[in-house]
Design an enzyme around this catalytic site. Structure first.
Site, PDB file in Angstrom:
ATOM      1  N   ASN A 151       0.841  -1.153   0.003  1.00  0.00           N
ATOM      2  CA  ASN A 151       0.131   0.056   0.171  1.00  0.00           C
ATOM      3  C   ASN A 151       0.709   1.243  -0.005  1.00  0.00           C
ATOM      4  O   ASN A 151       0.528   2.171  -0.349  1.00  0.00           O
ATOM      5  CB  ASN A 151      -0.977  -0.002   1.111  1.00  0.00           C
ATOM      6  CG  ASN A 151      -0.269  -0.375   2.538  1.00  0.00           C
ATOM      7  OD1 ASN A 151       0.453  -1.458   2.664  1.00  0.00           O
ATOM      8  ND2 ASN A 151      -0.407   0.584   3.478  1.00  0.00           N
ATOM      9  N   GLN A 179      -5.135  -3.589  -1.761  1.00  0.00           N
ATOM     10  CA  GLN A 179      -4.862  -2.603  -2.705  1.00  0.00           C
ATOM     11  C   GLN A 179      -4.901  -2.934  -4.400  1.00  0.00           C
ATOM     12  O   GLN A 179      -4.665  -2.483  -5.231  1.00  0.00           O
ATOM     13  CB  GLN A 179      -2.988  -2.499  -2.649  1.00  0.00           C
ATOM     14  CG  GLN A 179      -2.756  -1.317  -1.478  1.00  0.00           C
ATOM     15  CD  GLN A 179      -3.690  -0.242  -1.646  1.00  0.00           C
ATOM     16  OE1 GLN A 179      -3.698   0.534  -2.517  1.00  0.00           O
ATOM     17  NE2 GLN A 179      -3.938   0.619  -0.433  1.00  0.00           N
ATOM     18  N   SER A 199     -11.287  -4.619   0.189  1.00  0.00           N
ATOM     19  CA  SER A 199     -11.915  -3.563   1.068  1.00  0.00           C
ATOM     20  C   SER A 199     -12.545  -2.791  -0.195  1.00  0.00           C
ATOM     21  O   SER A 199     -11.684  -2.367  -1.207  1.00  0.00           O
ATOM     22  CB  SER A 199     -11.045  -3.103   1.953  1.00  0.00           C
ATOM     23  OG  SER A 199     -11.518  -1.784   2.440  1.00  0.00           O
ATOM     24  N   HIS A 201     -13.568   0.303  -0.031  1.00  0.00           N
ATOM     25  CA  HIS A 201     -13.252   1.789  -0.242  1.00  0.00           C
ATOM     26  C   HIS A 201     -11.853   2.254  -0.937  1.00  0.00           C
ATOM     27  O   HIS A 201     -11.647   3.105  -1.230  1.00  0.00           O
ATOM     28  CB  HIS A 201     -13.449   2.610   0.896  1.00  0.00           C
ATOM     29  CG  HIS A 201     -12.361   2.411   2.082  1.00  0.00           C
ATOM     30  ND1 HIS A 201     -11.187   3.264   2.151  1.00  0.00           N
ATOM     31  CD2 HIS A 201     -11.988   1.304   2.821  1.00  0.00           C
ATOM     32  CE1 HIS A 201     -10.532   2.747   3.069  1.00  0.00           C
ATOM     33  NE2 HIS A 201     -10.815   1.591   3.540  1.00  0.00           N
ATOM     34  N   THR A 237     -26.330  -7.796  11.829  1.00  0.00           N
ATOM     35  CA  THR A 237     -27.284  -7.695  10.585  1.00  0.00           C
ATOM     36  C   THR A 237     -26.468  -7.160   9.467  1.00  0.00           C
ATOM     37  O   THR A 237     -25.437  -6.296   9.528  1.00  0.00           O
ATOM     38  CB  THR A 237     -28.101  -6.680  10.879  1.00  0.00           C
ATOM     39  OG1 THR A 237     -29.073  -7.301  11.950  1.00  0.00           O
ATOM     40  CG2 THR A 237     -29.221  -6.525   9.635  1.00  0.00           C
ATOM     41  N   CYS A 324      -2.289   5.211   8.213  1.00  0.00           N
ATOM     42  CA  CYS A 324      -2.242   4.715   9.603  1.00  0.00           C
ATOM     43  C   CYS A 324      -1.014   5.317  10.558  1.00  0.00           C
ATOM     44  O   CYS A 324      -1.356   5.449  11.786  1.00  0.00           O
ATOM     45  CB  CYS A 324      -2.269   3.133   9.609  1.00  0.00           C
ATOM     46  SG  CYS A 324      -3.327   2.510   8.479  1.00  0.00           S
TER      47      CYS A 324
HETATM   48  C1  LIG Z   1      -6.670  -0.121   3.299  1.00  0.00           C
HETATM   49  C2  LIG Z   1      -5.797  -1.372   3.401  1.00  0.00           C
HETATM   50  C3  LIG Z   1      -6.135  -2.089   4.567  1.00  0.00           C
HETATM   51  C4  LIG Z   1      -7.500  -2.001   5.592  1.00  0.00           C
HETATM   52  O1  LIG Z   1      -8.630  -1.898   4.925  1.00  0.00           O
HETATM   53  P1  LIG Z   1      -9.777  -1.236   5.644  1.00  0.00           P
HETATM   54  O2  LIG Z   1     -11.002  -1.588   4.769  1.00  0.00           O
HETATM   55  O3  LIG Z   1      -9.708   0.144   5.814  1.00  0.00           O
HETATM   56  O4  LIG Z   1      -9.954  -1.958   6.920  1.00  0.00           O
HETATM   57  C5  LIG Z   1      -5.611  -3.437   4.667  1.00  0.00           C
HETATM   58  N1  LIG Z   1      -4.657  -3.662   4.007  1.00  0.00           N
HETATM   59  C6  LIG Z   1      -4.232  -2.816   3.114  1.00  0.00           C
HETATM   60  C7  LIG Z   1      -3.147  -3.110   2.176  1.00  0.00           C
HETATM   61  C8  LIG Z   1      -4.859  -1.708   2.951  1.00  0.00           C
HETATM   62  O5  LIG Z   1      -4.359  -0.780   1.804  1.00  0.00           O
END
Ligand SMILES: *Cc1c(COP(=O)(O)O)cnc(C)c1O
Length: 395
Positions: A151, A179, A199, A201, A237, A324
């Site tokens: 990332n 990623q 993920s 987002h 839920t 982070c």
């Molecule tokens: C963003 C990220 C996560 C965490 O994902 P979240 O949905 O924000 O908890 C884990 N691993 C990598 C490589 C990321 O870039």
């Protein structure tokens, strides 16, 4: 002009994702566990979303568990593999020094519970090899977890090869593909992946939703106790609107991987070429294989935080590395893992692009960054010492 180049931290939602969510917040707000019609409509939507997600990964719908995001998926994958290993007396886990903290901190916790953790060194190019993995595997190894793409520095790992090594030695293989999902082609079967985290987002879907793929036959441990949702493996839920948004965003992203990556990597290459001209700078991680949208540099004699603040004043939203660790004074563990010194690691800049970034924006960045770097160096006592040869340049 506002230039958003922090897409590795999070992305703007796509219209497709928002439109897919709205019906499940307005008319079809039922609980998928309820028997009446709006509940059942939600349950059917959930099944469609599971099928869509599975199709994008090359697996079956029942191999997908929806989670609250990438972090939860990482936690659940690792804790599950550890529990399965422990039953067979296997308490050794292999990972790498440059994983996301969702992986590293889960491993720390397991270490306190008596597991032995081997973190592989990462070469300066930001790549871990299958040979490193093969030579670390022992009789008592229960899990190998290696991220798909980093990332911070964007380097892509030889996942299929590492998966093949694990398969041959009968060790479970998990990859944090947060990623990679929606940005690179993934086929969990062909790539020998047993478990994978993603993920929404990070690919223009909503925040707070993700998925864990676990090959059928792998018994997951639930880390959230309660009702029988997600086949009893993840209580609570279901977040139906977010799940619908994720599936729509994932399908859209996967459908345009080649087109988007051609466009985005052309901008990336322009930025890398331009920023390389700044004296005493270095690209972090190999140029290839690299995520289409990742640019990460260190500039000697400056401090990353000041660089970001000044770039913000020039309407550029960027990052020094991971969201982070920003706010803490520790240098990035990823940059330290690839061998950068503390001093150099402090002067980092990550630009992570999306399909919405333009040539004009790249031109703006290529003007703004050298200006800000020169300005900060002018004020920096470290830079003065370097110029006056009281200190030696590293870069
Ligand atoms: C963003 C990220 C996560 C965490 O994902 P979240 O949905 O924000 O908890 C884990 N691993 C990598 C490589 C990321 O870039």
């Amino acid at each position: 002009m506002k230039v958003y180049v922090d897409n590795a931290a999070t992305t703007k939602m796509s219209r497709t994702a928002i439109d897919a969510m709205l019906p499940y917040m307005e008319a079809l707000y039922g609980n998928p566990s309820s028997l009446y019609s709006i509940g059942q409509a939600a349950a059917e939507a959930l099944q469609r979303a599971r099928e869509t997600t599975a199709k994008c990964l090359g697996c079956e719908a029942r191999e997908i568990t929806f989670t609250s995001g990438g972090s939860e998926a990482d936690n659940q994958a690792i804790i599950s593999a550890a529990a399965l290993g422990e039953k067979k007396g296997k308490k050794h886990i292999i990972s790498t020094e440059f994983e996301h903290h969702a992986v590293l901190h889960t491993l720390n916790k397991l270490e306190k519970q008596g597991f032995e953790i081997t973190l592989l060194n990462v070469h300066e190019n930001g790549i871990v090899t299958k040979e490193q993995v093969a030579s670390a595997i022992r009789e008592d190894t229960c899990l190998v977890t290696v991220m798909y793409a980093n990332n911070e520095i964007g380097t892509i790992q030889p996942i299929a090869e590492i998966g093949a090594v694990c398969k041959e030695k009968c060790v479970l293989f998990h990859t944090d593909a947060v990623q990679a999902a929606g940005h690179l082609h993934i086929d969990v079967k062909k790539q020998n992946i047993d478990m994978l985290s993603l993920s929404a987002h990070k690919f223009h879907g909503p925040k707070g939703i993700g998925a864990l793929y676990a090959r059928k036959g792998i018994q997951l441990t639930n880390i959230i106790e309660g009702g029988a949702q997600e086949r009893g493996k993840r209580a609570g839920t279901e977040n139906v609107p977010a799940i619908m948004g994720m599936a729509a965003a994932f399908e859209e992203a996967c459908g345009y991987i080649d087109k988007n990556s051609a466009k985005i990597s052309a901008l990336r290459d322009k930025l890398i070429d331009g920023l390389s001209k700044i004296p005493h700078s270095i690209l972090n991680g190999a140029r290839e294989p690299r995520l289409p949208g990742n640019v990460n540099f260190c500039f000697e004699g400056i401090e990353g935080e000041s660089l970001l603040l000044l770039l913000d004043q020039k309407n550029v939203s960027a990052s020094s590395g991971s969201a982070c660790t920003s706010g803490s004074l520790d240098p990035s563990h990823v940059l330290l893992a690839i061998g950068r010194s503390h001093e150099i690691a402090h002067g980092s800049l990550r630009l992570s692009l999306s399909k919405w970034n333009t040539e004009e924006e790249a031109a703006h960045i290529l003007k703004a960054v050298p200006e800000v770097v020169a300005y900060l160096r002018n004020m920096s006592p470290v830079w003065r010492d370097l110029k006056e040869s009281k200190k030696k340049f590293i870069l």
